[in-house]
Enzyme design. Structure first.
Site, PDB file in Angstrom:
ATOM      1  N   GLU A  21       0.727  -1.170   0.102  1.00  0.00           N
ATOM      2  CA  GLU A  21      -0.253  -0.206  -0.372  1.00  0.00           C
ATOM      3  C   GLU A  21       0.172   1.289  -0.206  1.00  0.00           C
ATOM      4  O   GLU A  21       0.022   1.570   1.077  1.00  0.00           O
ATOM      5  CB  GLU A  21      -0.259   0.042   0.884  1.00  0.00           C
ATOM      6  N   GLU A  68      -6.562  -7.557   0.051  1.00  0.00           N
ATOM      7  CA  GLU A  68      -7.242  -7.654   1.167  1.00  0.00           C
ATOM      8  C   GLU A  68      -8.585  -7.146   1.069  1.00  0.00           C
ATOM      9  O   GLU A  68      -8.627  -6.379   0.938  1.00  0.00           O
ATOM     10  CB  GLU A  68      -6.183  -6.633   2.163  1.00  0.00           C
ATOM     11  N   GLU A  94      -3.625  -3.566  15.349  1.00  0.00           N
ATOM     12  CA  GLU A  94      -4.377  -4.587  14.246  1.00  0.00           C
ATOM     13  C   GLU A  94      -5.117  -5.776  15.588  1.00  0.00           C
ATOM     14  O   GLU A  94      -6.388  -6.199  14.768  1.00  0.00           O
ATOM     15  CB  GLU A  94      -3.658  -5.088  13.490  1.00  0.00           C
ATOM     16  N   LYS A  95      -4.234  -5.497  16.462  1.00  0.00           N
ATOM     17  CA  LYS A  95      -5.251  -6.999  17.845  1.00  0.00           C
ATOM     18  C   LYS A  95      -6.926  -7.166  17.478  1.00  0.00           C
ATOM     19  O   LYS A  95      -7.498  -8.124  17.858  1.00  0.00           O
ATOM     20  CB  LYS A  95      -4.797  -7.036  19.182  1.00  0.00           C
ATOM     21  N   PHE A  96      -7.102  -6.109  17.343  1.00  0.00           N
ATOM     22  CA  PHE A  96      -9.028  -6.161  17.306  1.00  0.00           C
ATOM     23  C   PHE A  96      -9.066  -5.996  15.607  1.00  0.00           C
ATOM     24  O   PHE A  96     -10.298  -5.251  15.539  1.00  0.00           O
ATOM     25  CB  PHE A  96      -9.420  -4.974  17.984  1.00  0.00           C
ATOM     26  N   HIS A  97      -8.385  -6.297  14.659  1.00  0.00           N
ATOM     27  CA  HIS A  97      -9.069  -6.301  13.267  1.00  0.00           C
ATOM     28  C   HIS A  97      -9.376  -7.923  13.202  1.00  0.00           C
ATOM     29  O   HIS A  97      -8.445  -8.678  13.566  1.00  0.00           O
ATOM     30  CB  HIS A  97      -7.749  -6.225  12.494  1.00  0.00           C
TER      31      HIS A  97
HETATM   32  C1  GLA Z   1      -4.112  -2.710   4.859  1.00  0.00           C
HETATM   33  C2  GLA Z   1      -2.568  -3.294   5.223  1.00  0.00           C
HETATM   34  C3  GLA Z   1      -2.792  -4.171   6.340  1.00  0.00           C
HETATM   35  C4  GLA Z   1      -3.961  -3.929   7.307  1.00  0.00           C
HETATM   36  C5  GLA Z   1      -5.425  -3.638   7.206  1.00  0.00           C
HETATM   37  C6  GLA Z   1      -6.162  -3.234   8.365  1.00  0.00           C
HETATM   38  O1  GLA Z   1      -4.765  -3.329   4.151  1.00  0.00           O
HETATM   39  O2  GLA Z   1      -1.881  -3.770   4.026  1.00  0.00           O
HETATM   40  O3  GLA Z   1      -1.179  -3.808   6.813  1.00  0.00           O
HETATM   41  O4  GLA Z   1      -3.124  -2.715   8.125  1.00  0.00           O
HETATM   42  O5  GLA Z   1      -4.769  -2.404   6.114  1.00  0.00           O
HETATM   43  O6  GLA Z   1      -7.519  -3.013   8.100  1.00  0.00           O
END
Ligand code: GLA
Ligand code: ZN
Length: 662
Positions: A150, A308, A356-359
């Protein structure tokens, strides 16, 4: 190397084994098999594990993971691991840190803390890329290269001194002379005329409004700078690995306006992107569909990869609602319905620690004994049954023009209304057409428009002469061209086209606008014949067009709001305002009918339909977003249910069918 899985819709996601002790790795493979995972993206944030100190490379753990994945038949999309530098690197080379508009350094401690123009960072990243490509180019699990991650997500624009110098060089290449720069930027205004290249700065924080063309060029410069970085990484990979496809994951979700992906897309061996449902949007699922059509447009109509998305909640919104049952299937199949051949998720196993533990993830905190993981396994099985769809293309008879440069310009300083959002008209028309079973290709204004029955030009504020001519030529060849408010106003230098708006489309539309009348937030204006306009209005006079609706109140009462001009076998339609959904919907019904477009299928509102076709067959996608079962006429084999259907087919509430049509 391995072939990218194409006997099924590739299914998997980001795999970060370095977050887990080795015992978990074996369990990962067992669960991946249960879920039908056919690919993983590996190594995205692994730099500090692969190079724990400068020049000291540690590959044994990655070798082991690659080997095991290969033994289990799982394809690897291997990252170059250059998205985020390790702490030792930023400590040794603090000059790589990005700087914000106010001159504040963005310190390490999160991710992507590197300046896009930094030659130091680039050299170190290319050195790692070289080692990665050298080591793994012949690995039997390797199926794709995933460069960085990204690009621009957090480190653009950077306003540091290194960027200032790089920006000057970029400007010298673009303009050659200071006279040309001064002309393009309109520096006669406010005593801004430059007499030395060295005096040009990034558009840092100023006393008041900055120069809009300066801002616009800084966007172009940022996108070009990172594209150059991507190409450098790709070039290093190519030296070792000439045959494995190379991609970097875009962020085509709306509101991410930092890179001009139309410039980037031709350099991808396969276009890949990330998408997350943004809960706060008024129509989150319509935005998802728009994003799919945009990504397909970037891919030139070819299948693309969804690198993703999420099984359930994300972690970066103010409130992060979990997905309802059915959403994961519907969201995933919406991407496939609009051209994706890969369904990737962030991430495989939900983290125990870190931001990002709650993702959500494919394997949730609750573990395999959970509805979420059972849903994931069911989705993996569906992906397996969708193999025959892979390679087919989405059919569309409408083109909707999309241009990042126009978006940048609309978001620039001192516009008639800060409440005007570039995406509003595009999203609204796209959503109403989607409601009607009409599919759009979202394409750049320079795209070949021949073959489309309708061409939508939403808020194309900035447009080149060539693109405007191509739109007019489409109408003359028989297309119905629909131009909305605040289009055709400026040229690519963001200079206003004089003589009345919408300069670039005045003749085509047979309309001349003398003054812009943006509406206040929440303000509406009544339209004769019913309905009301929102967002915007314009003081238009016809010059050869027929008036379809006029304003019924307000300062423009009696003036045309919606017009139509016959152009050869086609027509040019003008909307000076954004009518309410019902009124705009009726107008689109008429345009669609006049253009001779038949909807993909007759279904109730809330049921989304598209068709993919290849030389061997066609597949009807039916996405029932409603809480009621829906019935439609179609005969064939439903790949989701794995059953023959028809002639009347029922798609249960909040589920989907993909019917191979008989
Ligand atoms: C982006 C990043 C991932 C993660 C997601 C979370 O897409 O590429 O590493 O952080 O967001 O939504
Ligand atoms: Zn910088």
């Amino acid at each position: 190397m391995r072939q990218w899985p194409d006997d099924r819709v590739a299914f998997g996601g980001d795999y970060n084994p370095e977050q887990w002790p080795r015992e978990v790795w074996a369990d990962d493979l067992r669960l991946m098999e249960a879920a039908g995972v056919s690919f993983v993206t590996l190594g995205v944030f692994s730099w500090s594990w692969l190079e724990p100190s400068k020049g000291e490379y540690v590959f044994d753990w990655l070798d082991e993971v690659m080997d095991r994945l290969g033994e289990h038949g799982i394809a690897v999309d291997l990252a170059t691991a250059t998205a985020t530098p390790p702490p030792w690197l930023s400590a040794a080379y603090p000059e790589i840190l990005p700087v914000d508009r106010e001159g504040r350094t963005l310190w390490p401690g999160s991710r992507q803390a590197w300046c896009p123009s930094s030659p130091v960072y680039r050299d170190l990243a290319l050195a790692l890329t070289d080692r990665m490509a050298e080591r793994y180019h012949e690995h039997p699990a390797l199926a794709m290269w995933h460069v960085s991650n990204e690009y621009a997500c957090h480190n653009l624009p950077c306003y540091c001194d290194t960027c200032a110098e790089a920006f000057r060089r970029w400007l010298e290449r673009r303009y050659a002379t200071l006279d040309a720069l001064n002309e393009a930027w309109g520096t006669a205004f406010w005593s801004q005329r430059y007499t030395d290249w060295a005096d040009v700065l990034p558009p840092r924080i100023t006393t008041t409004f900055g120069n809009p063309t300066h801002e616009l060029d800084y966007h172009r410069f940022g996108s070009d700078t990172l594209l150059d970085f991507f190409l450098a990484e790709k070039e290093v990979i190519r030296r070792h690995s000439p045959d494995v496809p190379v991609t970097t994951n875009f962020m085509t979700l709306s509101g991410f306006r930092l890179l001009d992906y139309h410039d980037w897309a031709p350099h991808q061996d396969v276009v890949s992107t990330d998408h997350y449902v943004v809960d706060a949007l008024p129509h989150p699922r319509a935005e998802l569909s728009f994003h799919g059509d945009l990504t397909r447009g970037l891919a030139g109509g070819a299948p693309w990869m969804l690198m993703e998305h999420s099984t359930s909640a994300v972690n970066w919104q103010p409130v992060n609602p979990a997905k309802r049952p059915g959403d994961t299937l519907l969201d995933s199949l919406t991407h496939v319905a609009r051209g994706a051949d890969t369904l990737g998720f962030f991430q495989w196993r939900q983290s125990r620690a870190g931001s990002e533990k709650f993702h959500s993830a494919l394997v949730p905190h609750a573990g395999e004994d959970s509805d979420r993981f059972r849903e994931v396994c069911a989705l993996g099985a569906v992906a397996g049954r969708l193999g025959e769809v892979v390679g087919s293309r989405v059919e569309a008879e409408v083109a909707l023009l999309w241009d990042y440069e126009a978006e940048w310009a609309v978001a620039g300083p001192c516009m008639p209304s800060a409440a005007l959002d570039y995406v509003t008209a595009a999203h609204t028309v796209h959503r109403l057409l989607r409601d009607r079973g009409v599919t759009c290709d979202v394409v750049h204004p320079d795209a070949d428009l021949s073959g489309y029955r309708v061409v939508v030009v939403p808020t194309l504020y900035l447009v080149s002469d060539e693109a405007a001519a191509s739109v007019a030529a489409a109408a003359e060849a028989g297309a119905h061209v629909v131009v909305t408010y605040f289009s055709g106003i400026a040229d690519p230098d963001d200079h206003v086209r004089l003589g009345g708006y919408p300069g670039a489309f005045r003749e085509l539309l047979g309309v001349r606008v003398e003054e812009l009348f943006p509406l206040r937030v929440g303000e509406t204006v009544a339209l004769e014949g019913g309905g009301h306009g929102t967002v915007w209005s314009e003081d238009a006079r016809t010059a050869g067009a027929e008036v379809l609706q006029s304003y019924a109140d307000g300062p423009l009462a009696g003036r045309p709001a919606v017009t139509r001009r016959a152009v050869g076998p086609g027509a040019a339609w003008y909307l000076g305002t954004l009518p309410d959904d019902a009124t705009l919907g009726r107008l689109l019904d008429r345009i669609v009918a006049e253009a001779g477009i038949t909807p993909v299928a007759a279904v109730p509102t809330g049921v989304e339909v598209t068709r993919r076709r290849s030389a061997t067959g066609s597949w009807l996608f039916v996405l029932n977003h409603t809480d009621d079962d829906c019935t439609l006429q179609v005969t064939g084999h439903d790949l989701v249910a794995g059953a023959d259907v028809g002639p009347v087919t029922t798609v249960p509430a909040r589920t989907a069918a993909v019917v191979r049509e008989a």
